[in-house]
Design an enzyme around this catalytic site. Sequence first.
Site, PDB file in Angstrom:
ATOM      1  N   GLU A 268       0.830  -1.203   0.000  1.00 38.92           N
ATOM      2  CA  GLU A 268       0.000   0.000   0.000  1.00 38.92           C
ATOM      3  C   GLU A 268       0.865   1.254   0.000  1.00 38.92           C
ATOM      4  OE1 GLU A 268      -2.961   2.368   3.107  1.00 38.92           O
ATOM      5  OE2 GLU A 268      -2.379   0.293   3.512  1.00 38.92           O
ATOM      6  N   ASP A 341      -1.182  -1.518   5.466  1.00 36.65           N
ATOM      7  CA  ASP A 341      -1.074  -0.983   6.816  1.00 36.65           C
ATOM      8  C   ASP A 341      -1.996  -1.737   7.764  1.00 36.65           C
ATOM      9  OD1 ASP A 341       0.707   0.861   5.880  1.00 36.65           O
ATOM     10  OD2 ASP A 341      -0.704   2.537   5.826  1.00 36.65           O
ATOM     11  N   ASP A 343      -4.212  -0.949   9.788  1.00 37.58           N
ATOM     12  CA  ASP A 343      -5.305  -0.105  10.274  1.00 37.58           C
ATOM     13  C   ASP A 343      -6.537  -0.363   9.418  1.00 37.58           C
ATOM     14  OD1 ASP A 343      -4.765   1.145   7.858  1.00 37.58           O
ATOM     15  OD2 ASP A 343      -3.832   2.916   8.750  1.00 37.58           O
ATOM     16  N   ASP A 345      -8.023   1.399   7.054  1.00 34.81           N
ATOM     17  CA  ASP A 345      -7.836   1.635   5.625  1.00 34.81           C
ATOM     18  C   ASP A 345      -7.071   0.484   4.978  1.00 34.81           C
ATOM     19  OD1 ASP A 345      -9.210   3.982   5.398  1.00 34.81           O
ATOM     20  OD2 ASP A 345      -7.478   5.282   5.704  1.00 34.81           O
TER      21      ASP A 345
END
Length: 478
Positions: A268, A341, A343, A345
């Site tokens: 990403e 990541d 998280d 997102d």
Amino acid sequence: DVGPARGTGTKITFTPDGTIFDETTFDAARILAQLEMKSFLHRGVRIVFRDQVSGTTHELKHDGGLADWLEALVQRNNDVRSVDTRFVLDKPEARIELALTWTEAPRERITTFVNGIPTLDGGTHELGLRDAVVKAVRAFVDAHDLAPRGITLTAEDLREGLLALLSLRIKDPQFQGQTKGRLNNPEVRSQVDGAVRPAIEDWLHQNRSTGEAVVARAVQAARARLASRQAEDQVRRKSATSGRLNLPGKLADCSSSDPDACELFIVEGDSAGGSAKQGRDRRTQAILPIRGKVLNTEQANLKKVLENEELTNVVTALGCGMAAEYKPEKLRYGRVVLLMDADSDGHHITTLMLTFFFRHLRPLIDAGRVFIAQPPLYRINAGQDTLWALDDRERDQYLAKLSSRAKPEITRFKGLGEMPPKALFDTTLDPARRRLLRVTVPNVDLAEATIADLMGKDPSRRYSFILSSAGEVKDVDV
């Protein structure tokens, strides 16, 4: 008059032994799904499921059998029909029940049963159905001179978008494997073909507008297939000087040419891609950064997928093509790792990529070649020790084990780009220390329904999922 029934039947109680089973909690949703399947297969049978944990009661009864199930699948998967192409066949003398339709979905879905047993791996009865559909549609095309100019309709084109349910009852079935996932009786293929083909052909002739819609659907599939092949030819051009593939500019390829030893990390963002490129093992690990949230392929047709630069770069790097043009012998990497990541997102991007692989590169998942990396969200420095925690739960577990005299220093990474290259290698890239999740599909129907609900065009399904699952969320990353 057979007289009154004797008694009320048999009551069976099963209590799982905790010393034998790791999990002794029943999954009510799975039980309900299995019972619903039985109620569709045995039309008219009434099944009552009382969930004493939640206090809910479900009554299942479907007089329409497979026809009702077909309608339920169309609604559940948010499918769009190619006009009204529902065909139902019930031949008690042949002990065959069939319901099928064509949809706008870019795939073929056939679910089969033998004596009420799901045959997840198909078998000779499924081959007979495939043969029958192709022969019937070809006969209709020839009879009405509907063959398109300059395009050859393949069997896959004629069956693209097909949604079918087939239930067969036979004596002495020969199954493959202990789970009875595949039917092997050789005579069944011709029996199903002989019973189904003339019925579908007659139905097409009697409903000519429907038949023409089926043919138009096949022509559309053929044109998309040709467009995919042309796009693949363009992205796989040979370099005149090196003889290597014209690979994406952002790809940091590995030096090894052995696919079984090579890994492609789809990362990403350019920042994380930079850290990964510096920290990787350049001999066997390739890095391909992608920008942000890619196209939701559940809501896009093949043409839009082919026009998407990020997804085209992934297909080009893999080298194996996609959809109907998939060629496993040309795959350049033995493992494909989604590195996003840690998280919300990152999880969303992972879900978007998994949807793409499930819909257009499913053989990679079936072969066990797709993985999800597990990068840490926290670094905990306690004296001379450094611990890496995947999430809040693991962070709290580590903190609870530390000495009360130690004052740990906790760092939360906002993204992979914040991690030093060496730390990224040690925690996420190093085969000896990393943690990877292999992507598998143990239940295809459940996966189909889940992707349709969460990634499809109908927002009400996501809304319902959020409402029903909100109580299970412990942490929200804002």
